[in-house]
Design a protein around this motif. Structure first.
Motif, PDB file in Angstrom:
ATOM      1  N   GLY A   1       0.774  -1.229   0.000  1.00  0.00           N
ATOM      2  CA  GLY A   1       0.000   0.000   0.000  1.00  0.00           C
ATOM      3  C   GLY A   1       0.810   1.285   0.000  1.00  0.00           C
ATOM      4  N   GLU A   2       2.122   1.201   0.082  1.00  0.00           N
ATOM      5  CA  GLU A   2       2.924   2.429   0.099  1.00  0.00           C
ATOM      6  C   GLU A   2       4.294   2.170  -0.519  1.00  0.00           C
ATOM      7  N   GLN A   3       4.645   3.034  -1.470  1.00  0.00           N
ATOM      8  CA  GLN A   3       5.950   2.960  -2.105  1.00  0.00           C
ATOM      9  C   GLN A   3       6.593   4.336  -2.018  1.00  0.00           C
ATOM     10  N   VAL A   4       7.889   4.356  -1.705  1.00  0.00           N
ATOM     11  CA  VAL A   4       8.592   5.622  -1.551  1.00  0.00           C
ATOM     12  C   VAL A   4       9.860   5.578  -2.390  1.00  0.00           C
ATOM     13  N   LEU A   5      10.086   6.631  -3.155  1.00  0.00           N
ATOM     14  CA  LEU A   5      11.309   6.799  -3.928  1.00  0.00           C
ATOM     15  C   LEU A   5      11.824   8.201  -3.630  1.00  0.00           C
ATOM     16  N   LEU A   6      12.943   8.266  -2.903  1.00  0.00           N
ATOM     17  CA  LEU A   6      13.489   9.551  -2.482  1.00  0.00           C
ATOM     18  C   LEU A   6      14.725   9.896  -3.307  1.00  0.00           C
ATOM     19  N   ALA A   7      14.738  11.061  -3.895  1.00  0.00           N
ATOM     20  CA  ALA A   7      15.912  11.539  -4.631  1.00  0.00           C
ATOM     21  C   ALA A   7      16.753  12.371  -3.673  1.00  0.00           C
ATOM     22  N   LEU A   8      18.068  12.167  -3.701  1.00  0.00           N
ATOM     23  CA  LEU A   8      18.923  12.970  -2.836  1.00  0.00           C
ATOM     24  C   LEU A   8      20.311  13.110  -3.436  1.00  0.00           C
ATOM     25  N   ASP A   9      21.025  14.110  -2.934  1.00  0.00           N
ATOM     26  CA  ASP A   9      22.414  14.339  -3.298  1.00  0.00           C
ATOM     27  C   ASP A   9      23.286  13.807  -2.178  1.00  0.00           C
ATOM     28  N   VAL A  10      24.283  13.005  -2.542  1.00  0.00           N
ATOM     29  CA  VAL A  10      25.239  12.494  -1.559  1.00  0.00           C
ATOM     30  C   VAL A  10      26.646  12.848  -2.015  1.00  0.00           C
ATOM     31  N   LEU A  11      27.557  12.840  -1.078  1.00  0.00           N
ATOM     32  CA  LEU A  11      28.949  13.125  -1.400  1.00  0.00           C
ATOM     33  C   LEU A  11      29.573  11.959  -2.156  1.00  0.00           C
ATOM     34  N   GLU A  12      30.480  12.269  -3.059  1.00  0.00           N
ATOM     35  CA  GLU A  12      31.244  11.238  -3.765  1.00  0.00           C
ATOM     36  C   GLU A  12      31.916  10.344  -2.728  1.00  0.00           C
ATOM     37  N   GLY A  13      31.858   9.036  -2.927  1.00  0.00           N
ATOM     38  CA  GLY A  13      32.457   8.094  -1.995  1.00  0.00           C
ATOM     39  C   GLY A  13      31.533   7.655  -0.874  1.00  0.00           C
ATOM     40  N   SER A  14      30.295   8.160  -0.854  1.00  0.00           N
ATOM     41  CA  SER A  14      29.339   7.751   0.184  1.00  0.00           C
ATOM     42  C   SER A  14      29.010   6.276   0.032  1.00  0.00           C
ATOM     43  N   THR A  15      28.805   5.611   1.165  1.00  0.00           N
ATOM     44  CA  THR A  15      28.406   4.204   1.144  1.00  0.00           C
ATOM     45  C   THR A  15      26.885   4.102   1.103  1.00  0.00           C
ATOM     46  N   ALA A  16      26.417   2.892   0.835  1.00  0.00           N
ATOM     47  CA  ALA A  16      24.976   2.643   0.831  1.00  0.00           C
ATOM     48  C   ALA A  16      24.369   3.009   2.179  1.00  0.00           C
ATOM     49  N   GLU A  17      25.033   2.618   3.262  1.00  0.00           N
ATOM     50  CA  GLU A  17      24.512   2.925   4.593  1.00  0.00           C
ATOM     51  C   GLU A  17      24.438   4.432   4.824  1.00  0.00           C
ATOM     52  N   GLN A  18      25.469   5.166   4.454  1.00  0.00           N
ATOM     53  CA  GLN A  18      25.462   6.616   4.636  1.00  0.00           C
ATOM     54  C   GLN A  18      24.323   7.253   3.841  1.00  0.00           C
TER      55      GLN A  18
END
Length: 93
Positions: free
Chosen positions: A11-28
């Motif tokens: 019932g709910e789907q979320v797709l968030l766009a964001l800017d991350v720093l180069e070298g960021s990990t998946a967790e970060q």
């Protein structure tokens, strides 16, 4: 660099766009997205994650354009569910 973080539940789907720093990990990236506050049921230590449906680890660096996906645990074993459906069809036929 621009990436997306995706999570879906019934019932709910979320797709968030964001800017991350180069070298960021998946967790970060996941933590930066704010999705853990929005969905407190996500346990990063247990959750499976992937980039475009390919499994990855939390320490995997993300690249520009990646879609990082957080998967929910399966509620039923797919093979067992298939067997049950086949058995029910056999009974009805």
């Amino acid at each position: 660099m621009k990436i997306e973080v995706a999570y879906a539940k019934p019932g709910e789907q979320v797709l968030l766009a964001l800017d991350v720093l180069e070298g960021s990990t998946a967790e970060q990236a996941i933590r930066q997205s704010g999705i853990l506050e929005r969905f407190p049921e996500i346990d990063l230590e247990q959750a499976k994650i992937g980039i475009y449906s390919k499994p990855c680890k939390l320490d995997q660096p993300v690249k520009s354009g990646d879609r990082l996906e957080i998967y929910r645990p399966l509620i039923a074993d797919p093979k067992e569910a298939r067997r049950n459906r086949a058995a029910k069809k056999g009974e009805a036929g």
